[in-house]
Design an enzyme around this catalytic site. Structure first.
Site, PDB file in Angstrom:
ATOM      1  N   CYS A 118     -81.470  31.927 111.039  1.00 47.09           N
ATOM      2  CA  CYS A 118     -81.904  33.295 111.304  1.00 47.09           C
ATOM      3  C   CYS A 118     -83.405  33.451 111.110  1.00 47.09           C
ATOM      4  CB  CYS A 118     -81.187  34.273 110.372  1.00 47.09           C
ATOM      5  SG  CYS A 118     -79.484  34.592 110.841  1.00 47.09           S
ATOM      6  N   ASP A 126     -89.494  23.747  99.661  1.00 48.44           N
ATOM      7  CA  ASP A 126     -90.280  23.041  98.653  1.00 48.44           C
ATOM      8  C   ASP A 126     -89.472  22.711  97.402  1.00 48.44           C
ATOM      9  OD1 ASP A 126     -90.388  25.923  98.395  1.00 48.44           O
ATOM     10  OD2 ASP A 126     -91.768  25.641  96.734  1.00 48.44           O
ATOM     11  N   GLN A 127     -88.541  23.587  97.011  1.00 52.18           N
ATOM     12  CA  GLN A 127     -87.742  23.313  95.815  1.00 52.18           C
ATOM     13  C   GLN A 127     -86.739  22.184  96.054  1.00 52.18           C
ATOM     14  OE1 GLN A 127     -88.420  24.877  92.696  1.00 52.18           O
ATOM     15  NE2 GLN A 127     -90.168  25.326  94.010  1.00 52.18           N
ATOM     16  N   ILE A 328     -85.322  39.275  98.133  1.00 55.58           N
ATOM     17  CA  ILE A 328     -84.987  37.870  98.383  1.00 55.58           C
ATOM     18  C   ILE A 328     -85.752  37.315  99.582  1.00 55.58           C
ATOM     19  CG2 ILE A 328     -83.119  36.224  98.785  1.00 55.58           C
ATOM     20  CD1 ILE A 328     -82.894  37.666  96.109  1.00 55.58           C
TER      21      ILE A 328
END
Length: 417
Positions: A118, A126-127, A328
């Site tokens: 989406c 990156d995490q 978020i």
């Protein structure tokens, strides 16, 4: 391209069955790659485009897949040798990044095209990369693909800088077949994170703490096939709860885990809607008369970002002013311009939407800009006066099985053209 036509104004009555969780299935299916022995039988998989997309990707990697029914898949990954996922399906679907953790865990290498999904703003990985590197993998991004390699994976302590569902699951996948112990901190607690951990444990993994702040993984040498049933979809359930509140009526929503819906239930009750929990179902009763509320999306157990857009639609006809803060994802207000075409009074400032309720929405030609925006527009069409046509139905099909049939069974006037 197909579209949905809705004639609004009908109250909703009856029962609706909720399908398996999209967000769990799109992680569990790639995880079947990690079973080097035996067959995985995955039950309660939703019959949606995202699942079909992953089926095609797994087929391309060498998995043998048999569809026993609309909701049961048998996947044999024992003879898979390919670790390069580079098809158009991979590129268009964000959850394809779970292939990285699964392939890295089993084969200690992977090349996966950067995924899509989406278009709701910057969604970095990156995490994920931080976690893979901490386990001992070398990671490069080259020509639009993520390339990971490791001589071996060694368990370690990893603290995520931000709470990320995708990173939590992806690194957990890789750590399952690493040597030694891995401790993951500041992890996501969403129900589908727990579901993936439970699935891995059913295959022989040793994972403890999923659903809490810390996940502990003791690496094992191999995983084996198993039979597993995907949890019910809390987002689909929340969508039907909100639609019933908006249209008025009484609907019992079956095959749910009420605890997963607590933040949605609490907000609807606050607004004046009746919600009754009954074991594995919830019943929503609404007279279509409710007050506004303030919403802030948060990681589980907070209010889910995936329900923000449908809830925003409900708030357009609530009494008074409502404020919605999207903490978020950025750019998750693309449905607002479509709602304005129908008469909604909404002002967006950064990650906040200020909604002043209006007496009614009126039908219009609108488009689904993404999956959950599509659900929002369906609800808007159901509650509006007159006819609404929704373009971009392919977005809705990514996550909602048989949406027009389910709503039609509740008394809605909705057809696919």
């Amino acid at each position: 391209m197909s579209k949905l036509k809705i004639t609004g104004g009908n109250p909703l009555f009856g029962k609706v069955e909720i399908s398996g969780a999209k967000n769990a299935a799109v992680a569990i299916l790639p995880a079947t790659i990690m079973a080097s022995k035996g067959v995985c039988t995955i039950e309660n998989t939703p019959n949606i485009e995202d699942v079909h997309c992953i089926e095609r990707i797994l087929n391309g990697l060498g998995c043998e897949i048999k569809r026993q029914s609309n909701s049961i898949l048998q996947i044999d990954s024992t003879n898979i040798t390919k670790t390069d996922a580079n098809t158009e399906d991979v590129r268009k679907m964000r959850a394809s990044y779970y292939l990285i953790g699964a392939l890295l865990g089993r084969f200690k290498k992977a090349r996966v095209e950067l995924p899509g999904g989406c278009p709701i703003g910057v969604r970095p990985i990156d995490q994920h990369i931080k976690g893979f590197e901490a386990l001992g993998a070398h990671v490069e991004i080259e020509h639009g693909a993520v390339i990971v390699k490791a001589d071996k994976l060694i368990g370690t302590n990893i603290f995520f800088d931000v709470v990320s569902v995708g990173a939590t699951i992806n690194v957990m996948l890789a750590a399952t077949l690493a040597e030694g112990n891995t401790v993951l901190e500041n992890v996501a607690k969403e129900p589908h994170v727990v579901d993936v951990a439970n699935f891995l444990n059913s295959m022989g993994a040793n994972i403890k703490g999923a659903g809490t702040d810390i996940i502990r993984v003791t690496g094992v040498k191999e995983l084996k096939g198993c039979t597993y049933s995907v949890i019910p979809d809390q987002i689909e359930a929340g969508t039907y709860m909100i639609a019933t509140a908006a249209c008025g009526g009484e609907v019992t929503i079956n095959n749910v885990i009420p605890k997963h819906l607590e933040s949605i239930t609490a907000k609807l009750i606050e607004m004046g809607v009746d919600v009754i929990e009954n074991g594995d179902s919830v019943t929503v009763k609404s007279k279509g008369n409710f007050k506004g509320a303030n919403i802030k999306t948060q990681p589980y157990p907070g209010f889910p970002t995936d329900v923000q857009q449908p809830m925003s639609t409900l708030l357009t006809i609530a009494k008074g002013r409502s404020i919605v803060n999207e903490s978020i994802w950025e750019s998750r207000f693309k449905h607002v311009d479509e709602l304005k075409k129908m008469g909604a009074n909404i002002k967006v400032e950064g990650r906040t939407a200020i909604i002043d309720g209006v007496p009614k929405l009126t039908g219009a030609i609108v488009k689904a800009t993404d999956l959950r925006a599509g659900a929002a527009m369906v609800i808007a069409g159901l509650l509006a006066e007159g006819d609404t046509e929704i373009l971009g139905v392919e977005h809705i099909d990514r996550g909602y099985p048989n949406i027009e049939n389910k709503f039609r069974s509740l008394g809605a006037t909705i057809v696919r053209l």
